[in-house]
Design an enzyme around this catalytic site. Structure first.
Site, PDB file in Angstrom:
ATOM      1  N   GLU A 180      49.640  40.602  49.501  1.00 55.50           N
ATOM      2  CA  GLU A 180      50.644  40.402  50.499  1.00 55.50           C
ATOM      3  C   GLU A 180      51.957  40.311  49.767  1.00 55.50           C
ATOM      4  OE1 GLU A 180      49.710  37.314  53.046  1.00 55.50           O
ATOM      5  OE2 GLU A 180      51.637  37.597  54.258  1.00 55.50           O
TER       6      GLU A 180
ATOM      7  N   ARG B 217      36.191  34.798  42.857  1.00 51.98           N
ATOM      8  CA  ARG B 217      37.676  34.716  42.226  1.00 51.98           C
ATOM      9  C   ARG B 217      37.737  34.257  40.742  1.00 51.98           C
ATOM     10  NH1 ARG B 217      41.286  33.705  46.706  1.00 51.98           N
ATOM     11  NH2 ARG B 217      42.897  32.784  45.297  1.00 51.98           N
TER      12      ARG B 217
ATOM     13  N   LYS C  20      49.530  31.069  45.826  1.00 53.55           N
ATOM     14  CA  LYS C  20      50.805  31.386  46.011  1.00 53.55           C
ATOM     15  C   LYS C  20      51.713  30.469  46.507  1.00 53.55           C
ATOM     16  CE  LYS C  20      50.034  35.796  47.073  1.00 53.55           C
ATOM     17  NZ  LYS C  20      50.111  37.102  47.959  1.00 53.55           N
TER      18      LYS C  20
END
Ligand code: ATP
Ligand code: MG
Length: 587
Positions: A48, A291, A301
């Site tokens: 994103e 992850r 982020k």
């Protein structure tokens, strides 16, 4: 291979043989090829654009692009831009840059927003087929109707609207007739499902704000769970690799793919072809992996943005940041990052990787690729009294101890030198093998010097060492192989170039900054010593480096010419990493 003059380095990731890595994802792919389920492998990396990429993303990049390369398929870079307001074209450019820096090239660059028209038509189809309805509940009511992990949800009073009414309301949502949040298009699945994601999730919400790619064209935006799987299907992605937190979303992923059934609705994807997109819809399979979590790092982020926005670091590319831009500016190599990812492998096991493992991968890569130079970070003057004033020589040094192809360079040598202050001890601790009063040490590439005299300032600090050079110990002389215990580096004071050296260390001083069980917020764990600026002296050939040239400064560590501020006349170097792990003994 010499990288001496290479400002633009070769970053292409070497193609590992498909036999190389044997993780469960690659095994699924091998099986799918063997059974003929797929004839070509297609993946995508879908960030994103609401921030810059971080070290965690490197795992997803290496996995998706790496697999595509190994199996001779392709990988798209898709900007998952369904959340206007937080997204920015600046981040789009940054992401493209970072993926290329890591050594990968995408097949196609796509935006989820490229498909807004198709998503809309697919939603119309879901309504027509009785699989979606327009709801008037507001966000709070919807939450209340949703139920909990232990209690089923309740049907919305608007759930049984007719297809005609739903079509009309959805069209008017799209035309901008309603206020933000006034209506929502929802999937009609099962309010009693044990999986909360399946309790009539939202498909479209009204948000009348401009979008980074489509501007003012849309007052409604598709939800991630809807847009993501359909983007995969539209692009013909065969294996949609994502992190474990999406495991519970997989039933919904499959539900949307099945109910929209793009493969059997050519009118939807022929629209894309008309729009210039080469696509062959497929039924993608979502596969989850764990992850990458690294100690001493933040991989959210939102928090990285907070560091930037609150001025706690000097921007997204601050060398203390574990963004890819930060790591790049710090001097970390794409090869070192890929090595880390390759070593860790892929599994469904969640774990936290010790940051030292990462640093070791980078050291390993730099050891082979970084030419050697001499620099002094904390200078102490050393004068060789038995050389004449004005004495000057050019000594030949090899650029790499293990690789002759790096060649040699000339290093100026003269009577007055800088050495590291810590290479001298007036009162040496036990086992100290460097310089001490009356002691001897080898000056790298020169010969053996003996400390005859100390000069001190009024405060009693040592400001100069006066030494004699054993001329018989110089190269080619009979005493050249005489043994002394220590060897130290130096630079010629007259020839050295002054440089700003930014000595970086880990941004957090605890391994798990995110762990707030001690009542402290992660911000409080910022390491105030993580950036220290010193004025250093470099041998001239280091100063002349191009930005982003990396060196090993002998005995000190790996350094990189800062890609923003470095100039040959005003050199600026960043310390990437020390030669050895200095944190292990503190832990
Ligand atoms: P954040 O929550 O910090 O915004 P994100 O996961 O939402 O991060 P995206 O831009 O959506 O960020 O991520 C793009 C891709 O990278 C996703 O497929 C995501 O699963 C993957 N990814 C993100 N963080 C990691 C990580 N730490 N390890 C492995 N893959 C990751
Ligand atoms: Mg995300």
């Amino acid at each position: 291979m010499s990288t001496e003059t290479a400002a633009a380095e070769t970053t292409s990731a070497s193609a590992a043989p498909a036999e190389g890595q044997r993780d469960f994802v690659r095994q699924i792919i091998r099986d799918d090829l063997a059974t003929g389920k797929h004839h070509a492998i297609r993946t995508r990396f879908p960030p994103e654009p609401n921030g810059y990429l971080h070290i965690g993303h490197a795992k997803a990049i290496c996995l998706n692009f790496g697999i595509a390369r190994e199996f001779a398929g392709w990988c798209n870079l898709r900007l998952d831009d369904t959340n206007p307001g937080k997204e920015d074209p600046e981040f789009v450019e940054g992401i493209k840059d970072d993926v290329r820096w890591l050594g990968y090239e995408w097949h196609d660059l796509r935006h989820a927003s490229d498909y807004f028209e198709v998503f809309y038509l697919a939603a119309v189809k879901l309504i027509e087929d009785g699989h979606a309805y327009v709801d008037d509940l507001n966000a709070e009511e919807m939450r209340e109707y949703r139920g909990t992990l232990t209690a089923p949800g309740r049907n919305s009073p608007h759930r049984e609207r007719s297809v005609a009414e739903n079509l009309d309301l959805f069209r008017r949502m799209r035309e901008g007739e309603f206020a933000d949040g006034a209506k929502t298009l929802r999937a009609k699945i099962d309010m009693a499902s044990g999986n909360i994601n399946m309790r009539d999730p939202a498909i479209y919400r009204i948000r009348r704000i401009p979008h980074q790619n489509t501007g003012e064209a849309w007052p409604i935006y598709p939800m991630y769970d809807y847009a993501h799987c359909l983007s995969d299907a539209l692009e013909g992605i065969t294996h949609s690799l994502c992190t474990l937190e999406f495991e519970d979303h997989r039933p919904l992923y499959d539900w949307f793919v099945d109910k929209v059934d793009l493969v059997n609705h050519p009118e939807l994807w022929t629209r894309l072809r008309e729009g210039g997109f080469q696509t062959e819809p497929a039924k993608p399979r979502q596969i989850e992996f764990s992850r990458l979590n690294l100690s001493y790092c933040i991989t959210s982020k939102r928090k990285l943005a907070q560091l930037v926005n609150e001025g706690l670091v000097d921007g997204w590319d601050d060398p203390r940041m574990n963004t890819l831009r930060g790591l790049r500016r710090r001097g970390f190599t794409p090869g070192g990052i890929r090595l880390l990812i390759e070593r860790l492998g892929v599994s469904k096991q969640n774990s936290v990787i010790d940051y030292a493992i990462f640093e070791n991968c980078v050291r390993e890569d730099l050891d082979g690729s970084a030419p050697r130079r001499m620099a002094v970070l904390d200078p102490l003057k050393l004068t060789i009294t038995n050389l004449p004033e004005g004495h000057e020589e050019k000594l030949s040094f090899s650029n790499h101890p293990k690789d002759e192809s790096f060649g040699t360079r000339e290093v100026p040598f003269a009577r007055e030198l800088w050495i590291e202050r810590e290479d001298f001890a007036e009162v040496p601790p036990k086992g100290f093998h460097r310089l001490k009063p009356e002691g001897e040490v080898r000056l790298r590439g020169v010969g053996i010097v003996k400390c005859e005299e100390l000069l001190k300032d009024a405060a009693g600090n040592v400001i100069e060492l006066r030494c004699t050079l054993d001329l018989e110990s110089r190269q080619g002389m009979p005493g050249a192989d005489r043994k002394v215990k220590g060897t130290i580096h130096w630079v010629s004071a007259r020839h050295a170039v002054a440089a700003e050296v930014r000595v970086y260390d880990r941004l957090f001083n605890v391994a798990a900054p995110d762990d707030d069980s001690d009542g402290k917020s992660w911000i409080e764990h910022i390491n105030p010593e993580a950036k220290r600026i010193v004025q250093a002296w470099l041998e001239p050939s280091a100063a002349a480096a191009a930005p982003e040239q990396r060196f090993q400064f002998e005995r000190l560590g790996y350094f990189v010419a800062d890609r923003v501020d470095h100039r040959a006349q005003q050199p600026v170097f960043n310390r990437t990493v020390t030669l050895r792990d200095t944190w292990a003994k503190q832990a």
